[in-house]
Design a protein around this motif. Structure first.
Motif, short mmCIF file in Angstrom:
data_model
loop_
_atom_site.label_atom_id
_atom_site.label_comp_id
_atom_site.label_asym_id
_atom_site.label_seq_id
_atom_site.Cartn_x
_atom_site.Cartn_y
_atom_site.Cartn_z
N GLY A 1 -25.99 -18.32 -28.17
CA GLY A 1 -26.86 -17.18 -27.91
C GLY A 1 -28.31 -17.58 -27.78
N ILE A 2 -28.79 -18.36 -28.73
CA ILE A 2 -30.21 -18.72 -28.71
C ILE A 2 -30.54 -19.58 -27.49
N GLY A 3 -29.58 -20.37 -27.00
CA GLY A 3 -29.84 -21.21 -25.84
C GLY A 3 -30.24 -20.41 -24.61
N PRO A 4 -29.44 -19.44 -24.18
CA PRO A 4 -29.83 -18.64 -23.02
C PRO A 4 -31.13 -17.86 -23.24
N ALA A 5 -31.37 -17.40 -24.47
CA ALA A 5 -32.61 -16.68 -24.75
C ALA A 5 -33.82 -17.59 -24.54
N LEU A 6 -33.73 -18.81 -25.08
CA LEU A 6 -34.83 -19.76 -24.93
C LEU A 6 -35.06 -20.12 -23.47
#
Length: 451
Positions: A430-435
């Motif tokens: 999740g955090i990967g696509p957000a970043l």
């Protein structure tokens, strides 16, 4: 009636009991190294929780209100006792009444500032424009629209409630149909919750106004903007809203304690003949005092200093940029949800809120456990599911004083808490696509040199 916006961590006593961290036998969880709260039986004896320990680092608050407060705002509120009858207060307060118009998107509306919460703003808007027995039209599609309906009924109004699925907004075609059928113009007001924090839905006030105009209907348009105004696009003048309401603990990034209203000339005219009893929230008492820069009773002076600081920060950022920031934070959070392989409660893209993201959990997972894990293990406060969606969703707020790095911490904490609760997701998914989204859409902070 539950307080309007003080119920972000629960709606009923039973929900609070189920959601409270005290419902977990913490001793059982800590006896096994690395034990998850998921392993604790819900039937375990409940001991009184001791919250005296202060963990290192910061507490991370990402419910959709109360929100994070800017350091400048916190310092501004640290004032000694002051007399609001001294000469300094009049120009100070008058300027706030003028400048707060910015967040409503108005250059001419009469603004009111009351000590109170969004619930008080609701009551003030209804009491000052309507009479007992008047017919009002409203939609119910979340806990806060439900509570506003409850208030309307208690105040003696005839309420036509249109039920909608939780996760949807106001259906403009249905509105047109209802107004067309109201040939005697008995509907005196259309009341809409702009942003429903239970479901992550933002209804389209502009299209609602267009629909009312197309039907040539004279009803007042009353809008609850408690969790939208000050952070999302709101065009009071353009949409010809008659009463709009917000609260200090939302996009204004202040403690709870102020409700702010913008009121049209049409609503002020209706106020002259409205027969509903009112005392504390009477507009006329304020109108009698405002020309002299005064109020009819003691104001909450520290919060007014905080409001002044908050308005200055929003103005410095540029309000169009404030709206864009909230959208970017929301888009990054939605990218995280997609990366997790989960779904939003709000399926219709046009209604998706930039104030918060409401995430559906997989079957067999209790979303309240995710919220418990987040607080117990990671010092992170995120929102539980309320009422009809209790146990089915959790909520990440990105309203108010937030930036990408702050929301990234909420996503990381939620990701870990979901894994703890048994959600089958890959760490970093999740955090990967957000970043990636934020990095690709970021820009240099004004007044700072580009690298």
């Amino acid at each position: 009636m539950a307080l309007r916006r003080g119920a972000e961590l629960g709606v009923s006593r039973s929900l609070l009991l189920r959601s409270a961290l005290g419902a977990v036998d913490s001793s059982a969880a800590t006896q096994v190294p690395g034990a998850s709260l998921r392993t604790v039986s819900s039937s375990a004896p409940v001991a009184a929780a001791d919250y005296s320990y202060e963990p290192p680092g910061s507490s991370h608050c990402f419910v959709p209100g109360p929100v994070n407060i800017h350091e400048k705002t916190r310092r501004a509120m640290m004032v000694p006792g002051q007399n609001h009858r001294d000469p300094w207060f009049s120009p100070f307060f008058s300027k706030i009444l003028e400048d707060v118009r910015m967040i409503f998107g108005t250059s001419q509306a009469q603004t009111f500032i009351y000590p109170g919460t969004g619930t008080g703003g609701w009551e003030s808007g209804l009491q000052n424009t309507l009479s007992p027995g008047d017919k009002v039209l409203t939609w119910r599609y979340g806990q806060f629209s439900h509570l506003w309906v409850d208030m309307m009924e208690r105040l003696g109004l005839e309420v036509q409630v249109e039920e909608a699925a939780w996760g949807s907004g106001v259906d403009e075609a249905k509105l047109a149909e209802i107004l067309k059928a109201d040939t005697e113009k008995k509907i005196k007001a259309v009341c809409v919750v702009h942003n429903e924090t239970t479901t992550g839905v933002t209804s389209d006030i502009g299209k609602i106004r267009e629909t009312m105009d197309a039907g040539d209907h004279p009803a007042l348009l009353l809008v609850d903007g408690v969790s939208s105004i000050g952070g999302l696009d709101f065009q009071f003048d353009k949409w010809r809203v008659d009463v709009a309401i917000t609260g200090s603990q939302k996009a204004l990034s202040l403690p709870t304690g102020l409700t702010v209203l913008a009121v049209s000339d049409k609503a002020l005219e209706a106020h002259k003949t409205a027969q509903m009893p009112r005392v504390y929230y009477a507009w006329q008492d304020m109108l009698n005092n405002y020309p002299a820069g005064q109020v009819p009773y003691t104001p909450i002076i520290p919060l007014l200093h905080g409001l002044r600081a908050s308005l200055d920060l929003l103005s410095s950022e540029g309000f169009e940029n404030v709206v864009k920031r909230h959208h970017r934070l929301a888009e990054g959070t939605r990218a995280a949800v997609n990366g997790w392989g989960l779904k939003l409660l709000c399926e219709e893209p046009r209604w998706r809120s930039d104030s918060l993201t409401v995430i559906k959990v997989p079957e067999g997972i209790d979303s309240a456990l995710i919220v418990k894990n987040a607080y117990a293990k990671y010092n992170l406060s995120i929102g539980v599911g309320l009422s009809k969606v209790a146990g089915k969703v959790f909520r990440i707020g990105h309203l108010g004083n937030n930036d990408e790095i702050m929301i990234a911490s909420a996503i990381c904490g939620a990701e870990m808490a979901m894994i703890d609760a048994g959600v089958d997701i890959t760490p970093g998914s999740g955090i990967g696509p957000a970043l990636k989204y934020w990095q690709e859409t970021s820009s240099v902070i004004p007044t700072r040199a580009a690298p």
